[in-house]
Design a protein around this motif. Sequence first.
Motif, PDB file in Angstrom:
ATOM      1  N   PRO A 186       1.948   7.567   8.947  1.00 31.56           N
ATOM      2  CA  PRO A 186       2.429   8.871   8.465  1.00 31.56           C
ATOM      3  C   PRO A 186       3.337   8.823   7.248  1.00 31.56           C
ATOM      4  O   PRO A 186       3.489   9.823   6.558  1.00 31.56           O
ATOM      5  CB  PRO A 186       3.171   9.435   9.688  1.00 31.56           C
ATOM      6  N   LYS A 187       3.905   7.654   6.960  1.00 28.80           N
ATOM      7  CA  LYS A 187       4.805   7.581   5.801  1.00 28.80           C
ATOM      8  C   LYS A 187       4.091   7.158   4.525  1.00 28.80           C
ATOM      9  O   LYS A 187       4.728   6.991   3.486  1.00 28.80           O
ATOM     10  CB  LYS A 187       5.966   6.635   6.103  1.00 28.80           C
ATOM     11  N   THR A 188       2.751   6.991   4.605  1.00 32.49           N
ATOM     12  CA  THR A 188       1.988   6.633   3.410  1.00 32.49           C
ATOM     13  C   THR A 188       1.367   7.896   2.833  1.00 32.49           C
ATOM     14  O   THR A 188       0.718   8.660   3.551  1.00 32.49           O
ATOM     15  CB  THR A 188       0.881   5.611   3.730  1.00 32.49           C
ATOM     16  N   PHE A 189       1.556   8.095   1.546  1.00 29.63           N
ATOM     17  CA  PHE A 189       1.070   9.305   0.878  1.00 29.63           C
ATOM     18  C   PHE A 189      -0.451   9.350   0.905  1.00 29.63           C
ATOM     19  O   PHE A 189      -1.126   8.345   0.636  1.00 29.63           O
ATOM     20  CB  PHE A 189       1.564   9.317  -0.571  1.00 29.63           C
ATOM     21  N   TYR A 190      -0.995  10.520   1.222  1.00 24.35           N
ATOM     22  CA  TYR A 190      -2.450  10.717   1.197  1.00 24.35           C
ATOM     23  C   TYR A 190      -2.805  11.683   0.074  1.00 24.35           C
ATOM     24  O   TYR A 190      -2.200  12.743  -0.082  1.00 24.35           O
ATOM     25  CB  TYR A 190      -2.968  11.265   2.533  1.00 24.35           C
ATOM     26  N   HIS A 191      -3.828  11.306  -0.698  1.00 18.75           N
ATOM     27  CA  HIS A 191      -4.295  12.070  -1.858  1.00 18.75           C
ATOM     28  C   HIS A 191      -5.793  12.338  -1.625  1.00 18.75           C
ATOM     29  O   HIS A 191      -6.545  11.379  -1.398  1.00 18.75           O
ATOM     30  CB  HIS A 191      -4.075  11.215  -3.111  1.00 18.75           C
ATOM     31  N   PRO A 192      -6.257  13.574  -1.654  1.00 11.51           N
ATOM     32  CA  PRO A 192      -7.645  13.862  -1.249  1.00 11.51           C
ATOM     33  C   PRO A 192      -8.725  13.132  -2.038  1.00 11.51           C
ATOM     34  O   PRO A 192      -9.810  12.876  -1.508  1.00 11.51           O
ATOM     35  CB  PRO A 192      -7.745  15.377  -1.445  1.00 11.51           C
ATOM     36  N   GLY A 193      -8.471  12.814  -3.280  1.00  7.10           N
ATOM     37  CA  GLY A 193      -9.494  12.129  -4.070  1.00  7.10           C
ATOM     38  C   GLY A 193      -8.894  11.621  -5.357  1.00  7.10           C
ATOM     39  O   GLY A 193      -7.740  11.899  -5.680  1.00  7.10           O
ATOM     40  N   SER A 194      -9.703  10.868  -6.089  1.00  8.54           N
ATOM     41  CA  SER A 194      -9.284  10.435  -7.421  1.00  8.54           C
ATOM     42  C   SER A 194     -10.460  10.670  -8.357  1.00  8.54           C
ATOM     43  O   SER A 194     -11.516  10.055  -8.165  1.00  8.54           O
ATOM     44  CB  SER A 194      -8.892   8.955  -7.420  1.00  8.54           C
ATOM     45  N   PRO A 195     -10.343  11.565  -9.314  1.00  8.55           N
ATOM     46  CA  PRO A 195      -9.171  12.387  -9.621  1.00  8.55           C
ATOM     47  C   PRO A 195      -9.112  13.644  -8.751  1.00  8.55           C
ATOM     48  O   PRO A 195     -10.136  14.126  -8.282  1.00  8.55           O
ATOM     49  CB  PRO A 195      -9.400  12.758 -11.088  1.00  8.55           C
ATOM     50  N   TRP A 196      -7.900  14.168  -8.598  1.00 13.17           N
ATOM     51  CA  TRP A 196      -7.694  15.397  -7.821  1.00 13.17           C
ATOM     52  C   TRP A 196      -6.321  15.950  -8.138  1.00 13.17           C
ATOM     53  O   TRP A 196      -5.367  15.189  -8.322  1.00 13.17           O
ATOM     54  CB  TRP A 196      -7.805  15.123  -6.326  1.00 13.17           C
ATOM     55  N   GLY A 197      -6.218  17.270  -8.178  1.00  8.96           N
ATOM     56  CA  GLY A 197      -4.933  17.907  -8.424  1.00  8.96           C
ATOM     57  C   GLY A 197      -4.864  19.318  -7.895  1.00  8.96           C
ATOM     58  O   GLY A 197      -5.229  20.275  -8.594  1.00  8.96           O
ATOM     59  N   ILE A 254       0.858  -1.204   0.000  1.00 10.72           N
ATOM     60  CA  ILE A 254       0.000   0.000   0.000  1.00 10.72           C
ATOM     61  C   ILE A 254       0.883   1.239   0.000  1.00 10.72           C
ATOM     62  O   ILE A 254       1.608   1.513   0.957  1.00 10.72           O
ATOM     63  CB  ILE A 254      -0.957   0.005   1.198  1.00 10.72           C
ATOM     64  N   VAL A 255       0.810   2.005  -1.085  1.00  9.41           N
ATOM     65  CA  VAL A 255       1.688   3.174  -1.245  1.00  9.41           C
ATOM     66  C   VAL A 255       0.919   4.479  -1.335  1.00  9.41           C
ATOM     67  O   VAL A 255       1.530   5.552  -1.380  1.00  9.41           O
ATOM     68  CB  VAL A 255       2.597   3.010  -2.482  1.00  9.41           C
ATOM     69  N   LEU A 256      -0.415   4.412  -1.357  1.00  7.25           N
ATOM     70  CA  LEU A 256      -1.211   5.642  -1.425  1.00  7.25           C
ATOM     71  C   LEU A 256      -2.606   5.371  -0.874  1.00  7.25           C
ATOM     72  O   LEU A 256      -3.206   4.322  -1.150  1.00  7.25           O
ATOM     73  CB  LEU A 256      -1.308   6.150  -2.867  1.00  7.25           C
ATOM     74  N   TYR A 257      -3.102   6.324  -0.082  1.00  4.49           N
ATOM     75  CA  TYR A 257      -4.512   6.354   0.305  1.00  4.49           C
ATOM     76  C   TYR A 257      -5.153   7.551  -0.393  1.00  4.49           C
ATOM     77  O   TYR A 257      -4.618   8.665  -0.349  1.00  4.49           O
ATOM     78  CB  TYR A 257      -4.677   6.536   1.819  1.00  4.49           C
ATOM     79  N   ALA A 258      -6.302   7.309  -1.039  1.00  2.00           N
ATOM     80  CA  ALA A 258      -7.047   8.389  -1.687  1.00  2.00           C
ATOM     81  C   ALA A 258      -8.392   8.557  -0.989  1.00  2.00           C
ATOM     82  O   ALA A 258      -9.045   7.576  -0.632  1.00  2.00           O
ATOM     83  CB  ALA A 258      -7.256   8.103  -3.167  1.00  2.00           C
ATOM     84  N   GLY A 259      -8.818   9.805  -0.821  1.00  2.00           N
ATOM     85  CA  GLY A 259     -10.004  10.093  -0.029  1.00  2.00           C
ATOM     86  C   GLY A 259     -11.302   9.600  -0.607  1.00  2.00           C
ATOM     87  O   GLY A 259     -12.240   9.286   0.137  1.00  2.00           O
ATOM     88  N   ASN A 260     -11.392   9.499  -1.938  1.00  2.00           N
ATOM     89  CA  ASN A 260     -12.672   9.116  -2.548  1.00  2.00           C
ATOM     90  C   ASN A 260     -12.473   8.839  -4.024  1.00  2.00           C
ATOM     91  O   ASN A 260     -11.413   9.109  -4.587  1.00  2.00           O
ATOM     92  CB  ASN A 260     -13.715  10.225  -2.370  1.00  2.00           C
ATOM     93  N   ASN A 261     -13.530   8.365  -4.661  1.00  2.00           N
ATOM     94  CA  ASN A 261     -13.572   8.188  -6.109  1.00  2.00           C
ATOM     95  C   ASN A 261     -14.586   9.154  -6.711  1.00  2.00           C
ATOM     96  O   ASN A 261     -15.795   9.037  -6.471  1.00  2.00           O
ATOM     97  CB  ASN A 261     -13.973   6.755  -6.472  1.00  2.00           C
ATOM     98  N   GLU A 262     -14.106  10.124  -7.465  1.00  2.00           N
ATOM     99  CA  GLU A 262     -14.908  11.021  -8.315  1.00  2.00           C
ATOM    100  C   GLU A 262     -15.874  11.933  -7.560  1.00  2.00           C
ATOM    101  O   GLU A 262     -16.757  12.534  -8.167  1.00  2.00           O
ATOM    102  CB  GLU A 262     -15.660  10.227  -9.395  1.00  2.00           C
ATOM    103  N   ASP A 263     -15.705  12.090  -6.255  1.00  2.43           N
ATOM    104  CA  ASP A 263     -16.608  12.988  -5.532  1.00  2.43           C
ATOM    105  C   ASP A 263     -16.348  14.452  -5.888  1.00  2.43           C
ATOM    106  O   ASP A 263     -17.271  15.274  -5.878  1.00  2.43           O
ATOM    107  CB  ASP A 263     -16.473  12.777  -4.024  1.00  2.43           C
ATOM    108  N   TYR A 264     -15.099  14.782  -6.222  1.00  3.58           N
ATOM    109  CA  TYR A 264     -14.827  16.153  -6.675  1.00  3.58           C
ATOM    110  C   TYR A 264     -15.402  16.397  -8.071  1.00  3.58           C
ATOM    111  O   TYR A 264     -15.737  17.532  -8.410  1.00  3.58           O
ATOM    112  CB  TYR A 264     -13.321  16.425  -6.653  1.00  3.58           C
ATOM    113  N   GLN A 265     -15.532  15.347  -8.871  1.00  2.00           N
ATOM    114  CA  GLN A 265     -16.217  15.512 -10.157  1.00  2.00           C
ATOM    115  C   GLN A 265     -17.703  15.783  -9.949  1.00  2.00           C
ATOM    116  O   GLN A 265     -18.299  16.588 -10.673  1.00  2.00           O
ATOM    117  CB  GLN A 265     -16.031  14.256 -11.011  1.00  2.00           C
TER     118      GLN A 265
END
Length: 844
Positions: free
Chosen positions: A478-489, A424-435
């Motif tokens: 804490p050493k695993t990257f967190y990304h707010p959503g997918s997609p997100w930038g 596990i190298v990334l946790y993402a907050g959601n799928n397409e909720d920002y879309q």
Amino acid sequence: MAKLAEYSLSTGWSFKDGEDKSPGAWMPVPVVPSVIHQDLQANGKLKDPYVGFNELDARWVNEKSWIYRKVIQKPTVPAGSAIVLAFDGLDTFATVKLDDKVILESNNMFQAHRVEVTAGLEKEGEHILEIDFDCAMIRARELRKQDSKHNWASFNGDPARMSVRKAQYHWGWDWGPVLMTAGIWRGVRLEVYHARVADLWTVTDLDSNHQFARISAFAEVDAVHLDSSYKLNFTLSLRGKEIARETATLESKVAKVTFDIDQPHLWWPHGYGEPDLYEISASLETDQGELHNFVKKIGIRTAEVIQQPDKHGKSFFFRINGVDIFCGGSCWIPADNLLPSISPERYRKWIELMVAGRQAMVRVWGGGCYEDDSFYQACDDLGVLVWQDFMFGCGNYPTWPELLESIKKEAIYNVRRLRHHPSIVLYAGNNEDYQVQEQAGLTYDYEDKNPENWLKTDFPARYIYEKLLPSVVGSLSPKTFYHPGSPWGDGKKTSDPTVGDMHQWNVWHGTQEKYQIFDTLGGRFNSEFGMEAFPHLSTIDYFVENEKDKYPQSHVLDFHNKADGHERRIATYLVENLRTATDLETYIYLTQVVQAETMMFGYRGWRRQWGDERHCGGALLWQLNDCWPTISWAIVDYFLRPKPAFYAVARVLKRVALGVRREHHDWSVTHAQPLKTSKYELWVASALQKEIFGKVELRFLSVDTGLEIHERIVHEDVRIVPNGTTNIIVDGVIDHAAHAEPHVLAARLWLDGEIVARDVDWPQPFKYLDLSDRGLEVKKVSETADKQVFQINTRKPVKCLVFEERDDIRLSDSAMDIVPGDEQTVTITGLQPEERLKYKFLGQ
């Protein structure tokens, strides 16, 4: 003091309709974990919902409540011990009663629960354990009505689903049925103990040259009475051999030791090194002996997501142990609608297929579930990177205080459960909720950094993705990257190709662009894209009961394709590119050709971009798998039968891959006006970490005759750059006045005298080509008890040679392009000497 004892409660259960008061209502449950649909089928009360239109006949189950019951005996309880009833997962609204006394109320499928029942089981003899599962569908609709002010914007399923912490795809998705499960979906047991190791985790520091690692190991103890005589023995092992041991006395609930390791064995993704795993154990002991031993496997590695400004915008790619890795892979949905039916062996077969397909990463999609431990263990064992979404998908989720509290507990439980997995190298907050936020016009002021303000907007879910979840990950992993959503930038539009990840659906969905230009549509990391294809005929035979329904547009086939507008979209891509067919077997094959070509065009171009300052950091196709037998974007169907696209992707993802491509000429725009000239390019993509030298050849072969129409181009001693792209020809020109007949560009790469990569570029569209009379020869050249090797030759170019898929065999390759003068071989494992496989190719 006695050692921890576990008593599985997997058998002896019965269940009934919650409204049925009759004495004969109770029915036996074969085994738990299970869900209601499995138990109804076992009792002959429900037909297989995956066959025909049976899903419709199963809809009544969705709106029912159910009761499960078991008679339990008080276990042997040494003096001073506690008895705990442990549930690893209850689906979803569950009220648990012991002898008619409520001991637990749960409303979150993604949490585990531990209830002390020492007092409740004080009496000897029988006790009644009962679980009432209320109807999640009805409860969700009630909860939605209670918050009429919330904007319930969403894609897929009933918007009320967002009020309930249950797998969202159970409400139906554009690839799956509406099957509202309920039940004891993960393990349940009684535990008797004085003390136990409740959790074991590590924090690893690896020096920059990878020559030294320090592992800090932590163990949390759960005890009836914390005793100063307790001690924890930690051991660290590699490949079954103990390499270090440390002891800690218990001064609080958490003990810590440190291991220093010289020359550590690193965990690598497959293809880059061995996915070495260490085993760490924490043994809780007293002078009288061991009370509990807790064991986990861990990996030593670093994992970074590199986001830095460059000429393309801002990068987004993964660096493992200091090595930049192009993450070609797939998105993962749950492998079944009835989750307990997925065995550890079945999970492992899926991940083995990813490795066989040279896929580096799997994305666990946010509308399913946090997967079973065996899924992640398979990824650890086999070296597959995991992008893990939190379970939020395609919606504007509400944020009532009690719901936020439940989500927090869910996140804490699952991050604690999963944090030891090196895959596990990334946790993402959601799928397409920002879309959803963008399309519904919901408020999102990226410059406002006050989380309390977010809760007051019509997009309160931002609080979950940018405050709650990153806080949990930051605290526990804490050493695993967190990304707010997918997609997100970085708060930019989700379609921005210069930053973050993107879901590129303008092929198939959206503007329905030509698949031949897929690579021009990508961004910095393409975490979703896809093309539908039918599964193999053997899979269709499973769910289509009547022969009269086995034609391409039958009602039952359309019913098993849940994608909106799929009839138009499949037809569009077929009619634009291929000569269509009405018989089902050929139609299936043609849809698979389109899917294979689409995936090839996307992956090939995006992988080439990796060498251009990491312009594209990875590509995760939608989707690897299915949750039922269906027609979808999956490249491997429900029964683990690979479609041709699986092989097309595997070739593009070879460690050293060759690419040749002429510029796309859109016939539908130019109305079949011939070209005077066309440009072409030739390149090599390498994932190797060292420079190599090879020979590259390009031939120009007539589609009609198989003869060379132009002098071949040969480059000797080509210097192939490490971990990047080597452009060999960037401005080639074909003069169509001199070479008017349709022809393929056939490229080969030799390393050390052996052909290691091929690519063939065809004139498009295929429908304009005469692909009859190819002169294909498939000849067996060797065989053993379970393996046959076939030699393949042809007089004229052959497109997409596909071998029949069977459950008990494995193909070394398929969906192949074959050209004259380039003999290829295929090894088929599991095929008996007397057996023969059918094959098909375009224009056959």
